[in-house]
Design a protein around this motif. Structure first.
Motif, mmCIF file in Angstrom:
data_model
loop_
_atom_site.group_PDB
_atom_site.id
_atom_site.type_symbol
_atom_site.label_atom_id
_atom_site.label_comp_id
_atom_site.label_asym_id
_atom_site.label_seq_id
_atom_site.Cartn_x
_atom_site.Cartn_y
_atom_site.Cartn_z
ATOM 1 N N SER A 176 3.922 7.595 -2.925
ATOM 2 C CA SER A 176 2.849 7.434 -1.961
ATOM 3 C C SER A 176 2.264 6.042 -2.052
ATOM 4 O O SER A 176 2.136 5.473 -3.122
ATOM 5 C CB SER A 176 1.751 8.467 -2.221
ATOM 6 N N THR A 177 1.934 5.496 -0.867
ATOM 7 C CA THR A 177 1.249 4.208 -0.827
ATOM 8 C C THR A 177 -0.233 4.418 -0.588
ATOM 9 O O THR A 177 -0.922 3.547 -0.092
ATOM 10 C CB THR A 177 1.840 3.346 0.292
ATOM 11 N N MET A 178 -0.717 5.646 -0.926
ATOM 12 C CA MET A 178 -2.140 5.913 -0.800
ATOM 13 C C MET A 178 -2.917 4.956 -1.704
ATOM 14 O O MET A 178 -2.384 4.405 -2.658
ATOM 15 C CB MET A 178 -2.446 7.360 -1.213
ATOM 16 N N SER A 179 -4.176 4.803 -1.422
ATOM 17 C CA SER A 179 -4.996 3.956 -2.265
ATOM 18 C C SER A 179 -4.929 4.457 -3.702
ATOM 19 O O SER A 179 -4.853 5.643 -3.960
ATOM 20 C CB SER A 179 -6.443 3.989 -1.767
ATOM 21 N N TRP A 197 -5.421 5.945 -7.031
ATOM 22 C CA TRP A 197 -6.386 6.923 -7.535
ATOM 23 C C TRP A 197 -5.764 7.521 -8.772
ATOM 24 O O TRP A 197 -4.763 8.231 -8.698
ATOM 25 C CB TRP A 197 -6.664 7.990 -6.493
ATOM 26 N N ASP A 214 2.742 13.520 -6.799
ATOM 27 C CA ASP A 214 3.013 12.167 -6.325
ATOM 28 C C ASP A 214 3.872 11.438 -7.359
ATOM 29 O O ASP A 214 3.629 11.537 -8.566
ATOM 30 C CB ASP A 214 1.686 11.433 -6.118
ATOM 31 N N SER A 272 2.874 7.271 3.583
ATOM 32 C CA SER A 272 1.884 6.271 3.951
ATOM 33 C C SER A 272 0.504 6.661 3.433
ATOM 34 O O SER A 272 0.273 7.801 3.005
ATOM 35 C CB SER A 272 1.820 6.117 5.483
ATOM 36 N N LYS A 273 -0.409 5.741 3.509
ATOM 37 C CA LYS A 273 -1.768 5.966 3.037
ATOM 38 C C LYS A 273 -2.398 7.169 3.725
ATOM 39 O O LYS A 273 -2.261 7.355 4.936
ATOM 40 C CB LYS A 273 -2.617 4.708 3.294
ATOM 41 N N ASP A 274 -3.074 7.988 2.930
ATOM 42 C CA ASP A 274 -3.821 9.156 3.402
ATOM 43 C C ASP A 274 -2.930 10.282 3.915
ATOM 44 O O ASP A 274 -3.409 11.189 4.587
ATOM 45 C CB ASP A 274 -4.832 8.763 4.490
ATOM 46 N N ARG A 275 -1.654 10.266 3.602
ATOM 47 C CA ARG A 275 -0.776 11.361 4.017
ATOM 48 C C ARG A 275 -0.319 12.167 2.805
ATOM 49 O O ARG A 275 0.036 11.608 1.776
ATOM 50 C CB ARG A 275 0.433 10.823 4.779
ATOM 51 N N GLN A 276 -0.318 13.475 2.953
ATOM 52 C CA GLN A 276 0.067 14.371 1.865
ATOM 53 C C GLN A 276 1.199 15.309 2.240
ATOM 54 O O GLN A 276 1.776 15.943 1.365
ATOM 55 C CB GLN A 276 -1.135 15.230 1.440
#
Length: 312
Positions: free
Chosen positions: A18-21, A23, A126, A195-199
Protein backbone atom coordinates in the motif's frame (compact mmCIF):
# COMPACT_ATOMS: atom_id res chain seq x y z
CA UNK A 1 -9.34 -26.01 -22.60
CA UNK A 2 -9.21 -22.36 -21.73
CA UNK A 3 -10.73 -20.45 -18.87
CA UNK A 4 -10.42 -16.70 -18.65
CA UNK A 5 -10.75 -16.25 -14.93
CA UNK A 6 -10.95 -12.93 -13.18
CA UNK A 7 -9.28 -14.32 -10.10
CA UNK A 8 -8.47 -17.91 -10.80
CA UNK A 9 -4.84 -18.75 -10.37
CA UNK A 10 -2.23 -21.44 -10.29
CA UNK A 11 -0.35 -21.25 -7.03
CA UNK A 12 -0.36 -17.53 -7.53
CA UNK A 13 1.43 -15.46 -4.91
CA UNK A 14 0.28 -11.87 -4.69
CA UNK A 15 2.12 -9.36 -2.56
CA UNK A 16 -0.07 -6.62 -1.20
CA UNK A 17 1.66 -3.26 -0.90
CA UNK A 18 0.00 0.00 0.00
CA UNK A 19 1.07 3.54 -0.75
CA UNK A 20 -1.20 4.80 2.01
CA UNK A 21 0.24 7.45 4.26
CA UNK A 22 2.78 5.94 6.63
CA UNK A 23 1.06 4.60 9.71
CA UNK A 24 3.10 2.35 11.96
CA UNK A 25 1.45 -0.24 14.15
CA UNK A 26 3.58 -1.03 17.19
CA UNK A 27 3.69 -4.65 18.31
CA UNK A 28 4.00 -5.25 22.03
CA UNK A 29 2.96 -7.69 24.76
CA UNK A 30 -0.62 -7.14 25.93
CA UNK A 31 -0.93 -8.20 29.56
CA UNK A 32 -4.19 -6.53 30.54
CA UNK A 33 -6.14 -7.12 27.34
CA UNK A 34 -9.78 -8.00 27.03
CA UNK A 35 -11.77 -10.18 24.64
CA UNK A 36 -14.44 -9.11 22.17
CA UNK A 37 -17.00 -11.69 21.11
CA UNK A 38 -20.22 -11.27 19.23
CA UNK A 39 -22.42 -12.19 16.33
CA UNK A 40 -23.52 -10.71 13.03
CA UNK A 41 -26.94 -11.24 11.48
CA UNK A 42 -28.32 -10.15 8.14
CA UNK A 43 -31.81 -8.74 8.57
CA UNK A 44 -34.33 -8.66 5.77
CA UNK A 45 -34.49 -10.69 2.59
CA UNK A 46 -31.27 -12.29 1.37
CA UNK A 47 -30.37 -10.71 -2.00
CA UNK A 48 -30.69 -12.76 -5.17
CA UNK A 49 -27.50 -14.46 -6.34
CA UNK A 50 -25.65 -13.80 -9.54
CA UNK A 51 -26.51 -15.99 -12.52
CA UNK A 52 -24.30 -16.91 -15.49
CA UNK A 53 -25.62 -18.77 -18.52
CA UNK A 54 -23.20 -21.58 -19.31
CA UNK A 55 -23.85 -21.55 -23.05
CA UNK A 56 -22.26 -18.10 -23.31
CA UNK A 57 -19.09 -18.83 -21.30
CA UNK A 58 -16.06 -21.12 -21.83
CA UNK A 59 -15.75 -24.64 -20.40
CA UNK A 60 -19.48 -25.37 -20.07
CA UNK A 61 -18.87 -29.08 -19.46
CA UNK A 62 -16.34 -28.90 -16.63
CA UNK A 63 -17.72 -25.74 -15.02
CA UNK A 64 -21.26 -26.99 -15.68
CA UNK A 65 -20.61 -30.01 -13.49
CA UNK A 66 -21.90 -27.80 -10.72
CA UNK A 67 -24.93 -25.80 -11.85
CA UNK A 68 -28.67 -25.53 -11.30
CA UNK A 69 -29.60 -28.13 -13.91
CA UNK A 70 -31.14 -25.50 -16.17
CA UNK A 71 -27.98 -24.16 -17.76
CA UNK A 72 -27.01 -21.61 -15.13
CA UNK A 73 -24.02 -21.30 -12.86
CA UNK A 74 -24.90 -19.57 -9.61
CA UNK A 75 -22.70 -17.32 -7.47
CA UNK A 76 -24.24 -16.27 -4.16
CA UNK A 77 -22.10 -13.56 -2.52
CA UNK A 78 -24.22 -13.69 0.65
CA UNK A 79 -23.58 -16.69 2.89
CA UNK A 80 -26.50 -16.56 5.31
CA UNK A 81 -27.80 -19.23 7.69
CA UNK A 82 -31.46 -20.13 8.32
CA UNK A 83 -31.73 -17.74 11.27
CA UNK A 84 -29.93 -14.90 9.51
CA UNK A 85 -26.42 -15.88 10.63
CA UNK A 86 -24.15 -13.76 8.42
CA UNK A 87 -21.22 -16.02 7.62
CA UNK A 88 -17.77 -15.23 6.23
CA UNK A 89 -18.02 -11.47 6.69
CA UNK A 90 -15.02 -9.46 7.86
CA UNK A 91 -15.08 -7.94 11.36
CA UNK A 92 -12.30 -5.65 12.54
CA UNK A 93 -11.43 -2.94 15.07
CA UNK A 94 -10.29 0.52 14.06
CA UNK A 95 -8.19 2.92 16.10
CA UNK A 96 -5.66 0.53 17.64
CA UNK A 97 -2.09 1.59 16.93
CA UNK A 98 -0.37 -0.50 19.62
CA UNK A 99 -1.10 -4.06 20.68
CA UNK A 100 -0.49 -7.76 20.12
CA UNK A 101 1.78 -8.98 17.30
CA UNK A 102 0.42 -10.11 13.95
CA UNK A 103 0.09 -13.87 13.55
CA UNK A 104 2.92 -14.78 11.19
CA UNK A 105 2.27 -18.53 11.17
CA UNK A 106 0.53 -18.70 7.81
CA UNK A 107 -0.09 -16.82 4.58
CA UNK A 108 -3.70 -16.32 3.42
CA UNK A 109 -4.57 -18.70 0.59
CA UNK A 110 -7.30 -18.64 -2.04
CA UNK A 111 -8.10 -21.71 -4.14
CA UNK A 112 -9.72 -21.91 -7.55
CA UNK A 113 -11.71 -25.10 -7.09
CA UNK A 114 -14.63 -26.33 -9.20
CA UNK A 115 -14.79 -22.98 -10.99
CA UNK A 116 -15.19 -20.93 -7.84
CA UNK A 117 -12.72 -19.01 -5.70
CA UNK A 118 -12.65 -20.10 -2.08
CA UNK A 119 -12.91 -18.28 0.21
CA UNK A 120 -15.04 -15.48 -1.22
CA UNK A 121 -13.54 -12.93 1.19
CA UNK A 122 -9.96 -12.77 2.46
CA UNK A 123 -8.23 -10.60 5.06
CA UNK A 124 -4.63 -9.63 4.35
CA UNK A 125 -2.05 -7.62 6.19
CA UNK A 126 -0.53 -4.69 4.38
CA UNK A 127 2.79 -5.78 2.78
CA UNK A 128 1.81 -9.44 3.20
CA UNK A 129 1.65 -12.05 0.41
CA UNK A 130 -1.48 -14.01 -0.39
CA UNK A 131 -1.26 -17.33 -2.22
CA UNK A 132 -3.79 -18.21 -4.92
CA UNK A 133 -3.84 -21.78 -6.19
CA UNK A 134 -5.49 -23.03 -9.37
CA UNK A 135 -6.71 -26.54 -8.67
CA UNK A 136 -8.91 -26.91 -11.76
CA UNK A 137 -8.06 -28.54 -15.13
CA UNK A 138 -8.63 -25.32 -17.09
CA UNK A 139 -6.51 -22.26 -17.79
CA UNK A 140 -7.08 -18.93 -16.10
CA UNK A 141 -6.67 -15.27 -16.84
CA UNK A 142 -6.28 -13.26 -13.65
CA UNK A 143 -7.57 -9.73 -13.57
CA UNK A 144 -7.02 -7.81 -10.35
CA UNK A 145 -8.33 -4.41 -9.36
CA UNK A 146 -8.21 -2.12 -6.40
CA UNK A 147 -11.50 -0.48 -5.65
CA UNK A 148 -13.04 2.11 -3.34
CA UNK A 149 -15.37 5.08 -3.41
CA UNK A 150 -12.67 6.76 -5.52
CA UNK A 151 -13.20 4.28 -8.34
CA UNK A 152 -11.47 1.15 -9.66
CA UNK A 153 -7.92 0.82 -10.99
CA UNK A 154 -6.42 -2.18 -12.79
CA UNK A 155 -3.54 -3.77 -10.89
CA UNK A 156 -2.60 -6.53 -13.33
CA UNK A 157 -3.91 -8.94 -15.97
CA UNK A 158 -1.99 -12.20 -16.24
CA UNK A 159 -2.84 -15.45 -18.10
CA UNK A 160 -2.13 -18.49 -15.95
CA UNK A 161 -1.81 -22.13 -17.06
CA UNK A 162 -3.30 -25.17 -15.43
CA UNK A 163 -1.26 -27.98 -13.97
CA UNK A 164 0.34 -29.85 -16.92
CA UNK A 165 -0.65 -33.18 -15.39
CA UNK A 166 -4.31 -32.42 -16.04
CA UNK A 167 -5.65 -33.94 -19.31
CA UNK A 168 -6.15 -31.33 -22.01
CA UNK A 169 -8.33 -33.20 -24.49
CA UNK A 170 -11.36 -35.09 -23.25
CA UNK A 171 -13.02 -37.62 -25.54
CA UNK A 172 -16.57 -36.54 -24.79
CA UNK A 173 -18.57 -34.21 -22.55
CA UNK A 174 -19.28 -36.82 -19.85
CA UNK A 175 -15.54 -37.45 -19.47
CA UNK A 176 -14.92 -33.73 -19.02
CA UNK A 177 -17.83 -33.27 -16.64
CA UNK A 178 -16.91 -36.22 -14.43
CA UNK A 179 -13.22 -35.35 -14.19
CA UNK A 180 -12.60 -33.53 -10.91
CA UNK A 181 -9.00 -34.03 -9.83
CA UNK A 182 -7.48 -30.98 -8.18
CA UNK A 183 -3.78 -30.21 -8.73
CA UNK A 184 -1.97 -26.90 -8.25
CA UNK A 185 -0.62 -25.19 -11.35
CA UNK A 186 2.68 -23.38 -11.80
CA UNK A 187 3.35 -20.54 -9.35
CA UNK A 188 3.08 -16.96 -10.60
CA UNK A 189 3.86 -13.78 -8.67
CA UNK A 190 2.43 -10.33 -9.16
CA UNK A 191 2.60 -7.18 -7.07
CA UNK A 192 -0.60 -5.54 -5.89
CA UNK A 193 0.08 -1.88 -5.13
CA UNK A 194 -2.83 -0.17 -3.42
CA UNK A 195 -3.23 3.57 -3.75
CA UNK A 196 -3.55 5.93 -0.82
CA UNK A 197 -6.68 5.47 1.31
CA UNK A 198 -7.69 2.22 -0.41
CA UNK A 199 -8.20 -1.04 1.47
CA UNK A 200 -10.26 -3.21 -0.89
CA UNK A 201 -9.10 -5.25 -3.87
CA UNK A 202 -10.81 -7.84 -6.02
CA UNK A 203 -9.57 -10.61 -8.30
CA UNK A 204 -11.62 -12.17 -11.06
CA UNK A 205 -11.29 -14.71 -13.84
CA UNK A 206 -11.39 -13.10 -17.26
CA UNK A 207 -12.77 -16.32 -18.81
CA UNK A 208 -15.26 -17.34 -16.12
CA UNK A 209 -17.08 -14.34 -14.70
CA UNK A 210 -18.56 -16.35 -11.82
CA UNK A 211 -15.10 -16.70 -10.29
CA UNK A 212 -14.32 -13.77 -8.01
CA UNK A 213 -12.74 -13.10 -4.64
CA UNK A 214 -12.55 -9.96 -2.52
CA UNK A 215 -9.78 -8.87 -0.18
CA UNK A 216 -9.62 -6.42 2.71
CA UNK A 217 -6.25 -5.00 3.78
CA UNK A 218 -5.91 -4.35 7.51
CA UNK A 219 -3.47 -2.23 9.47
CA UNK A 220 -3.63 -4.05 12.82
CA UNK A 221 -4.12 -7.69 13.88
CA UNK A 222 -7.55 -7.13 15.47
CA UNK A 223 -9.64 -8.72 12.75
CA UNK A 224 -11.47 -11.94 12.00
CA UNK A 225 -14.28 -13.45 9.94
CA UNK A 226 -17.59 -14.78 11.19
CA UNK A 227 -18.08 -18.55 11.42
CA UNK A 228 -21.00 -20.76 10.42
CA UNK A 229 -23.02 -19.40 13.35
CA UNK A 230 -22.22 -15.83 12.39
CA UNK A 231 -20.08 -15.47 15.50
CA UNK A 232 -16.60 -14.01 15.98
CA UNK A 233 -13.95 -13.57 18.67
CA UNK A 234 -11.06 -11.09 18.89
CA UNK A 235 -8.59 -11.57 21.75
CA UNK A 236 -5.90 -9.57 23.57
CA UNK A 237 -7.50 -6.22 22.86
CA UNK A 238 -5.91 -3.32 24.76
CA UNK A 239 -8.46 -1.68 27.11
CA UNK A 240 -10.15 1.28 25.45
CA UNK A 241 -12.99 2.39 23.21
CA UNK A 242 -12.86 1.50 19.53
CA UNK A 243 -14.93 1.31 16.38
CA UNK A 244 -16.07 -2.20 15.44
CA UNK A 245 -16.63 -2.48 11.68
CA UNK A 246 -18.41 -5.16 9.62
CA UNK A 247 -17.41 -5.40 5.95
CA UNK A 248 -18.92 -7.27 3.01
CA UNK A 249 -18.08 -6.30 -0.60
CA UNK A 250 -21.70 -6.02 -1.74
CA UNK A 251 -23.02 -3.98 1.17
CA UNK A 252 -22.42 -0.31 0.46
CA UNK A 253 -23.75 1.10 3.72
CA UNK A 254 -21.51 1.63 6.75
CA UNK A 255 -22.03 -0.96 9.46
CA UNK A 256 -20.14 -0.15 12.65
CA UNK A 257 -20.57 -0.01 16.39
CA UNK A 258 -18.62 1.60 19.22
CA UNK A 259 -17.30 -0.92 21.74
CA UNK A 260 -15.47 -0.44 25.03
CA UNK A 261 -13.02 -3.13 26.08
CA UNK A 262 -12.30 -3.54 29.79
CA UNK A 263 -9.19 -5.05 31.37
CA UNK A 264 -9.32 -8.85 31.33
CA UNK A 265 -13.06 -8.82 30.64
CA UNK A 266 -15.16 -10.18 27.80
CA UNK A 267 -17.34 -7.76 25.88
CA UNK A 268 -20.28 -8.96 23.78
CA UNK A 269 -21.32 -7.16 20.59
CA UNK A 270 -24.48 -7.98 18.64
CA UNK A 271 -24.60 -6.53 15.14
CA UNK A 272 -27.57 -6.49 12.78
CA UNK A 273 -26.76 -5.66 9.17
CA UNK A 274 -29.71 -4.59 6.99
CA UNK A 275 -29.84 -6.60 3.76
CA UNK A 276 -29.34 -4.38 0.71
CA UNK A 277 -32.38 -3.97 -1.49
CA UNK A 278 -32.84 -3.42 -5.18
CA UNK A 279 -30.68 -4.83 -7.94
CA UNK A 280 -27.10 -5.20 -6.73
CA UNK A 281 -25.42 -6.39 -9.92
CA UNK A 282 -26.10 -6.37 -13.64
CA UNK A 283 -25.99 -10.16 -13.89
CA UNK A 284 -28.54 -10.88 -11.18
CA UNK A 285 -29.93 -14.37 -11.64
CA UNK A 286 -32.76 -14.48 -14.18
CA UNK A 287 -35.80 -16.71 -14.26
CA UNK A 288 -34.17 -18.80 -16.96
CA UNK A 289 -34.73 -16.42 -19.82
CA UNK A 290 -33.69 -18.91 -22.51
CA UNK A 291 -35.34 -16.90 -25.26
CA UNK A 292 -32.91 -14.08 -24.58
CA UNK A 293 -29.93 -16.39 -25.04
CA UNK A 294 -31.47 -18.62 -27.72
CA UNK A 295 -30.90 -21.76 -25.63
CA UNK A 296 -32.54 -24.87 -27.06
CA UNK A 297 -33.77 -27.89 -25.12
CA UNK A 298 -30.90 -29.91 -26.58
CA UNK A 299 -28.34 -27.38 -25.35
CA UNK A 300 -29.90 -27.44 -21.89
CA UNK A 301 -29.25 -31.19 -21.71
CA UNK A 302 -25.58 -30.60 -22.48
CA UNK A 303 -25.06 -28.54 -19.35
CA UNK A 304 -27.04 -30.58 -16.86
CA UNK A 305 -24.98 -30.82 -13.65
CA UNK A 306 -23.29 -34.17 -13.08
CA UNK A 307 -21.74 -33.54 -9.67
CA UNK A 308 -23.72 -31.06 -7.62
CA UNK A 309 -26.96 -29.22 -8.25
CA UNK A 310 -26.98 -25.63 -7.07
CA UNK A 311 -30.05 -24.04 -5.57
CA UNK A 312 -30.91 -20.37 -5.96
Amino acid sequence: MTCRRWLSATLFSVTLVSTMSVWAYEETTVLEGGTLTGSVKLTGQVPKPKGYNLTTLPDPFYCGRISDGQGWRILQPFNVGPAGEFREVVVYLEGIDRGKPFDERGVPQIEARDCLFLPFTTIVRDHQPVTVVNMDPVMHDIQAYETSHLGARVLFNVPLPMNPQHPRNFKDRSEAALYHKHMAGAPMKELVTLSKDRQVFVMQCGFHAYMESWGMAVMNPYFTKTDEQGRFTITDVPPGTYKLVVWHPYIRTVNEQTVTIATKRTTEAILAVPAPTGRLYANEVLEHDYVRYGVTAEQKKEIEPMIHKQEH
